[in-house]
Design an enzyme around this catalytic site. Structure first.
Site, PDB file in Angstrom:
ATOM      1  N   THR A 139       0.825  -1.208   0.000  1.00 22.92           N
ATOM      2  CA  THR A 139       0.000   0.000   0.000  1.00 22.92           C
ATOM      3  C   THR A 139       0.864   1.264   0.000  1.00 22.92           C
ATOM      4  O   THR A 139       2.002   1.248   0.495  1.00 22.92           O
ATOM      5  CB  THR A 139      -0.888  -0.003   1.267  1.00 22.92           C
ATOM      6  OG1 THR A 139      -1.438   1.296   1.450  1.00 22.92           O
ATOM      7  CG2 THR A 139      -0.095  -0.341   2.527  1.00 22.92           C
ATOM      8  N   ASP A 140       0.296   2.355  -0.502  1.00 23.25           N
ATOM      9  CA  ASP A 140       1.009   3.646  -0.434  1.00 23.25           C
ATOM     10  C   ASP A 140       1.036   4.180   1.004  1.00 23.25           C
ATOM     11  O   ASP A 140       1.774   5.115   1.300  1.00 23.25           O
ATOM     12  CB  ASP A 140       0.358   4.668  -1.371  1.00 23.25           C
ATOM     13  CG  ASP A 140      -1.100   4.991  -1.025  1.00 23.25           C
ATOM     14  OD1 ASP A 140      -1.698   4.303  -0.176  1.00 23.25           O
ATOM     15  OD2 ASP A 140      -1.640   5.944  -1.621  1.00 23.25           O
ATOM     16  N   GLU A 141       0.234   3.561   1.910  1.00 25.83           N
ATOM     17  CA  GLU A 141       0.153   4.082   3.278  1.00 25.83           C
ATOM     18  C   GLU A 141       1.474   3.901   4.041  1.00 25.83           C
ATOM     19  O   GLU A 141       1.692   4.529   5.070  1.00 25.83           O
ATOM     20  CB  GLU A 141      -1.021   3.445   4.042  1.00 25.83           C
ATOM     21  CG  GLU A 141      -2.325   3.715   3.308  1.00 25.83           C
ATOM     22  CD  GLU A 141      -3.590   3.291   4.039  1.00 25.83           C
ATOM     23  OE1 GLU A 141      -3.573   3.203   5.278  1.00 25.83           O
ATOM     24  OE2 GLU A 141      -4.604   3.070   3.346  1.00 25.83           O
ATOM     25  N   TYR A 164      -2.003  -0.701  10.906  1.00 24.17           N
ATOM     26  CA  TYR A 164      -2.109  -1.340   9.581  1.00 24.17           C
ATOM     27  C   TYR A 164      -0.892  -0.994   8.727  1.00 24.17           C
ATOM     28  O   TYR A 164      -0.200  -1.889   8.212  1.00 24.17           O
ATOM     29  CB  TYR A 164      -3.396  -0.886   8.875  1.00 24.17           C
ATOM     30  CG  TYR A 164      -3.393  -1.191   7.379  1.00 24.17           C
ATOM     31  CD1 TYR A 164      -3.420  -2.503   6.911  1.00 24.17           C
ATOM     32  CD2 TYR A 164      -3.340  -0.152   6.431  1.00 24.17           C
ATOM     33  CE1 TYR A 164      -3.398  -2.782   5.541  1.00 24.17           C
ATOM     34  CE2 TYR A 164      -3.318  -0.425   5.063  1.00 24.17           C
ATOM     35  CZ  TYR A 164      -3.347  -1.743   4.628  1.00 24.17           C
ATOM     36  OH  TYR A 164      -3.319  -2.020   3.277  1.00 24.17           O
ATOM     37  N   LYS A 168       2.201  -3.389   7.254  1.00 20.25           N
ATOM     38  CA  LYS A 168       2.493  -3.547   5.823  1.00 20.25           C
ATOM     39  C   LYS A 168       3.947  -3.107   5.541  1.00 20.25           C
ATOM     40  O   LYS A 168       4.652  -3.747   4.765  1.00 20.25           O
ATOM     41  CB  LYS A 168       1.524  -2.730   4.969  1.00 20.25           C
ATOM     42  CG  LYS A 168       0.097  -3.232   4.962  1.00 20.25           C
ATOM     43  CD  LYS A 168      -0.080  -4.620   4.389  1.00 20.25           C
ATOM     44  CE  LYS A 168       0.135  -4.701   2.893  1.00 20.25           C
ATOM     45  NZ  LYS A 168      -0.191  -6.038   2.345  1.00 20.25           N
TER      46      LYS A 168
HETATM   47  P1  NAD Z   1      -9.519  -7.707   1.989  1.00 20.96           P
HETATM   48  O1  NAD Z   1      -9.560  -7.435   3.440  1.00 20.96           O
HETATM   49  O2  NAD Z   1     -10.734  -7.462   1.152  1.00 20.96           O
HETATM   50  O3  NAD Z   1      -9.116  -9.244   1.742  1.00 20.96           O
HETATM   51  C1  NAD Z   1      -8.102  -9.877   2.461  1.00 20.96           C
HETATM   52  C2  NAD Z   1      -8.186 -11.372   2.181  1.00 20.96           C
HETATM   53  O4  NAD Z   1      -7.093 -12.020   2.887  1.00 20.96           O
HETATM   54  C3  NAD Z   1      -9.473 -12.023   2.679  1.00 20.96           C
HETATM   55  O5  NAD Z   1      -9.984 -12.912   1.700  1.00 20.96           O
HETATM   56  C4  NAD Z   1      -9.043 -12.790   3.934  1.00 20.96           C
HETATM   57  O6  NAD Z   1      -9.831 -13.933   4.188  1.00 20.96           O
HETATM   58  C5  NAD Z   1      -7.611 -13.152   3.563  1.00 20.96           C
HETATM   59  N1  NAD Z   1      -6.776 -13.394   4.758  1.00 20.96           N
HETATM   60  C6  NAD Z   1      -6.678 -12.612   5.863  1.00 20.96           C
HETATM   61  N2  NAD Z   1      -5.824 -13.183   6.757  1.00 20.96           N
HETATM   62  C7  NAD Z   1      -5.356 -14.322   6.178  1.00 20.96           C
HETATM   63  C8  NAD Z   1      -4.442 -15.330   6.595  1.00 20.96           C
HETATM   64  N3  NAD Z   1      -3.826 -15.256   7.779  1.00 20.96           N
HETATM   65  N4  NAD Z   1      -4.191 -16.364   5.757  1.00 20.96           N
HETATM   66  C9  NAD Z   1      -4.813 -16.439   4.538  1.00 20.96           C
HETATM   67  N5  NAD Z   1      -5.711 -15.529   4.114  1.00 20.96           N
HETATM   68  C10 NAD Z   1      -5.973 -14.475   4.922  1.00 20.96           C
HETATM   69  O7  NAD Z   1      -8.265  -6.890   1.440  1.00 20.96           O
HETATM   70  P2  NAD Z   1      -8.063  -6.142   0.048  1.00 20.96           P
HETATM   71  O8  NAD Z   1      -8.642  -4.781   0.147  1.00 20.96           O
HETATM   72  O9  NAD Z   1      -8.460  -7.046  -1.047  1.00 20.96           O
HETATM   73  O10 NAD Z   1      -6.471  -5.971   0.054  1.00 20.96           O
HETATM   74  C11 NAD Z   1      -5.634  -6.985  -0.496  1.00 20.96           C
HETATM   75  C12 NAD Z   1      -4.196  -6.553  -0.379  1.00 20.96           C
HETATM   76  O11 NAD Z   1      -3.988  -5.324  -1.072  1.00 20.96           O
HETATM   77  C13 NAD Z   1      -3.729  -6.320   1.061  1.00 20.96           C
HETATM   78  O12 NAD Z   1      -2.419  -6.823   1.184  1.00 20.96           O
HETATM   79  C14 NAD Z   1      -3.756  -4.809   1.201  1.00 20.96           C
HETATM   80  O13 NAD Z   1      -2.792  -4.389   2.148  1.00 20.96           O
HETATM   81  C15 NAD Z   1      -3.393  -4.375  -0.197  1.00 20.96           C
HETATM   82  N6  NAD Z   1      -3.896  -3.058  -0.610  1.00 20.96           N
HETATM   83  C16 NAD Z   1      -5.235  -2.768  -0.466  1.00 20.96           C
HETATM   84  C17 NAD Z   1      -5.712  -1.537  -0.911  1.00 20.96           C
HETATM   85  C18 NAD Z   1      -7.180  -1.185  -0.839  1.00 20.96           C
HETATM   86  O14 NAD Z   1      -7.563  -0.060  -1.159  1.00 20.96           O
HETATM   87  N7  NAD Z   1      -8.061  -2.104  -0.452  1.00 20.96           N
HETATM   88  C19 NAD Z   1      -4.821  -0.597  -1.463  1.00 20.96           C
HETATM   89  C20 NAD Z   1      -3.464  -0.946  -1.577  1.00 20.96           C
HETATM   90  C21 NAD Z   1      -3.019  -2.177  -1.149  1.00 20.96           C
HETATM   91  P1  TYD Z   2     -10.929   3.686   4.068  1.00 20.96           P
HETATM   92  O1  TYD Z   2     -11.835   3.258   2.978  1.00 20.96           O
HETATM   93  O2  TYD Z   2     -11.061   3.053   5.413  1.00 20.96           O
HETATM   94  O3  TYD Z   2      -9.439   3.531   3.503  1.00 20.96           O
HETATM   95  P2  TYD Z   2      -8.013   4.061   4.140  1.00 20.96           P
HETATM   96  O4  TYD Z   2      -8.221   4.407   5.551  1.00 20.96           O
HETATM   97  O5  TYD Z   2      -7.139   2.856   3.967  1.00 20.96           O
HETATM   98  O6  TYD Z   2      -7.600   5.227   3.274  1.00 20.96           O
HETATM   99  O7  TYD Z   2     -11.089   5.247   4.279  1.00 20.96           O
HETATM  100  C1  TYD Z   2     -10.893   6.164   3.206  1.00 20.96           C
HETATM  101  C2  TYD Z   2     -11.007   7.565   3.768  1.00 20.96           C
HETATM  102  O8  TYD Z   2     -12.349   7.790   4.200  1.00 20.96           O
HETATM  103  C3  TYD Z   2     -10.149   7.807   4.992  1.00 20.96           C
HETATM  104  O9  TYD Z   2      -9.654   9.148   4.951  1.00 20.96           O
HETATM  105  C4  TYD Z   2     -11.108   7.636   6.151  1.00 20.96           C
HETATM  106  C5  TYD Z   2     -12.422   8.118   5.586  1.00 20.96           C
HETATM  107  N1  TYD Z   2     -13.637   7.451   6.113  1.00 20.96           N
HETATM  108  C6  TYD Z   2     -14.707   8.235   6.566  1.00 20.96           C
HETATM  109  O10 TYD Z   2     -14.652   9.466   6.566  1.00 20.96           O
HETATM  110  N2  TYD Z   2     -15.822   7.593   7.012  1.00 20.96           N
HETATM  111  C7  TYD Z   2     -15.932   6.226   7.045  1.00 20.96           C
HETATM  112  O11 TYD Z   2     -16.982   5.689   7.492  1.00 20.96           O
HETATM  113  C8  TYD Z   2     -14.841   5.443   6.560  1.00 20.96           C
HETATM  114  C9  TYD Z   2     -14.890   3.944   6.576  1.00 20.96           C
HETATM  115  C10 TYD Z   2     -13.707   6.102   6.091  1.00 20.96           C
END
Ligand code: NAD
Ligand code: TYD
Length: 360
Positions: A139-141, A164, A168
């Site tokens: 993630t960019d975070e 989180y 990461k």
């Molecule tokens: P998500 O929470 O939707 O899915 C996570 C998946 O991992 C689930 O299916 C869960 O069952 C599985 N999982 C969790 N713990 C596990 C374990 N111990 N063993 C096996 N499986 C396990 O997450 P997402 O939003 O799809 O994110 C996927 C990846 O991308 C993550 O690594 C996250 O850090 C990264 N990422 C997400 C975003 C975003 O905006 N969602 C952005 C950048 C990077």
């Molecule tokens: P989120 O989708 O949780 O992603 P991340 O925290 O990884 O960026 O949140 C996106 C942005 O929206 C973040 O600045 C937090 C804000 N947010 C709200 O204002 N209200 C909400 O109910 C949620 C879930 C997020």
């Protein structure tokens, strides 16, 4: 530029939001001829229903789901050997910042120890093979929080601020350490906020869409001025495909939508889009908007420069925010059965707890 063939792929976390979209994307490509084993613990965020059609179409040998925890090194070794895995695409993680604030332990366990366990399995099975690849999805975070200008570059120093992002960042360091120390072939991508179908409705965009439909309040943290850079999930999948095929081992690419939005503006925009789909007046949804207590340590702004992946690999985001939001809203409206299936026991408890915290 030589192109890697993708043959026997282990996708971790493939039952989650981005992982399931990635698997769907691979099978939609006519030039993908490989097999995929989806290794997922099926936590609250993992849902096999997200890939029911894929299991039906490709379950005869090109696709399978294995319910295994990535912390279980022996289980991972067994699957790697059984499938002759040559590529790992590692999505599995605890992914929600708010949950990491309320309960960081699982984040350390899955994101750090789980990544370590996977790396150990890869090192044991692959030894010094160089026709293999471990791709780590991050993630960019990890880069922290930006002021009003500038962008995250691949060289930006890590400065994670939530449990989180710290977990990461730690996993990114382990992946790079295995490359430098053991010559494990790895690549990394650090991506901005994703949105699209199958996103668990605790993240901003699906949470807001569903709250509008249910007439619940739209909780905007703090003053709503925080900024995120949004990318449609299929564009993230295509970036990972491009990296897997063409990137040099040891390389890192930032991936983003070049699409910055203040949270408040985004929620207001969404109200208009949902209203267009339901026929309601946008004001009906906008009247549900509430400013609630801010997230502790809430990062101000994320914005990613994609200059490197554009220049070196020719990738660029393709889906405009307008198209992506519109099709995401349409998807949720036509998949309420999926929504109901993920909003069971634990999810409801989480939502109730969270509303209590926000005083909503
Ligand atoms: P998500 O929470 O939707 O899915 C996570 C998946 O991992 C689930 O299916 C869960 O069952 C599985 N999982 C969790 N713990 C596990 C374990 N111990 N063993 C096996 N499986 C396990 O997450 P997402 O939003 O799809 O994110 C996927 C990846 O991308 C993550 O690594 C996250 O850090 C990264 N990422 C997400 C975003 C975003 O905006 N969602 C952005 C950048 C990077
Ligand atoms: P989120 O989708 O949780 O992603 P991340 O925290 O990884 O960026 O949140 C996106 C942005 O929206 C973040 O600045 C937090 C804000 N947010 C709200 O204002 N209200 C909400 O109910 C949620 C879930 C997020």
């Amino acid at each position: 530029m030589s192109v890697r063939a993708l043959r026997n792929i282990m996708v971790t976390g493939g039952a989650g939001f981005i992982g399931s979209n990635f698997i769907r994307y691979l099978f939609s490509r006519p030039d993908f001829e490989g097999r995929i084993v989806n290794v997922d613990k099926l936590t609250y965020a993992g849902n096999p229903r997200s890939l029911e059609d894929i299991a039906g179409d490709y379950g005869g040998g090109r696709y399978a789901l294995e319910r295994v925890d990535i912390c279980d090194t022996a289980g991972i070794v067994r699957i790697m050997e059984g499938w002759g895995i040559d590529t790992i695409v590692h999505f599995a993680a605890e992914s929600h910042v708010d949950r990491s604030i309320l309960g960081p332990r699982e984040f350390v366990s899955t994101n750090i120890v789980g990544t370590f366990s996977l790396l150990e399995a890869a090192r044991a099975v692959w030894k010094d093979r160089d026709d293999v690849l471990f791709h780590h999805v991050s993630t960019d975070e990890v880069y922290g929080s930006l002021g009003s200008d500038g962008f995250f570059l691949e060289e930006t120093a890590y400065d994670p601020r939530s449990p989180y992002s710290a977990s990461k960042a730690s996993s990114d360091h382990l992946v790079r350490a295995y490359h430098h120390t053991y010559a494990l072939a790895v690549t990394l991508s650090n991506c901005s906020n994703n949105y699209g179908p199958y996103q668990f409705p605790e993240k901003l965009i699906p949470l807001m869409i569903l709250n509008m439909l249910e007439g619940r309040t739209l909780p905007v943290y703090g003053n709503g001025e925080n900024i995120r850079d949004w990318l449609y999930v299929a564009d993230h999948a295509s970036a990972i495909w491009t990296i897997l095929r063409s990137a040099e081992p040891g390389s890192t690419y930032n991936v983003g939508g070049e699409n910055e939005w203040k949270n408040l503006r985004l929620v207001e925009e969404l109200c208009g889009i949902v209203a267009r789909h339901t026929g309601a007046a946008p004001e009906r949804y906008r009247s549900l908007l509430r400013f609630v207590a801010d997230r502790p340590g809430h990062d101000r702004r994320y914005a990613v420069s994609c200059a490197r992946i554009r220049k070196e690999l020719g990738w660029a985001p393709r889906v405009t925010f307008e198209e992506g939001l519109d099709s995401t809203v349409a998807w949720y409206l036509s998949h309420m059965d999926w929504v109901d299936s993920v909003r069971t026991g634990e999810y409801r408890r989480w939502i109730d707890l969270n509303y209590e915290r926000r005083g909503g």
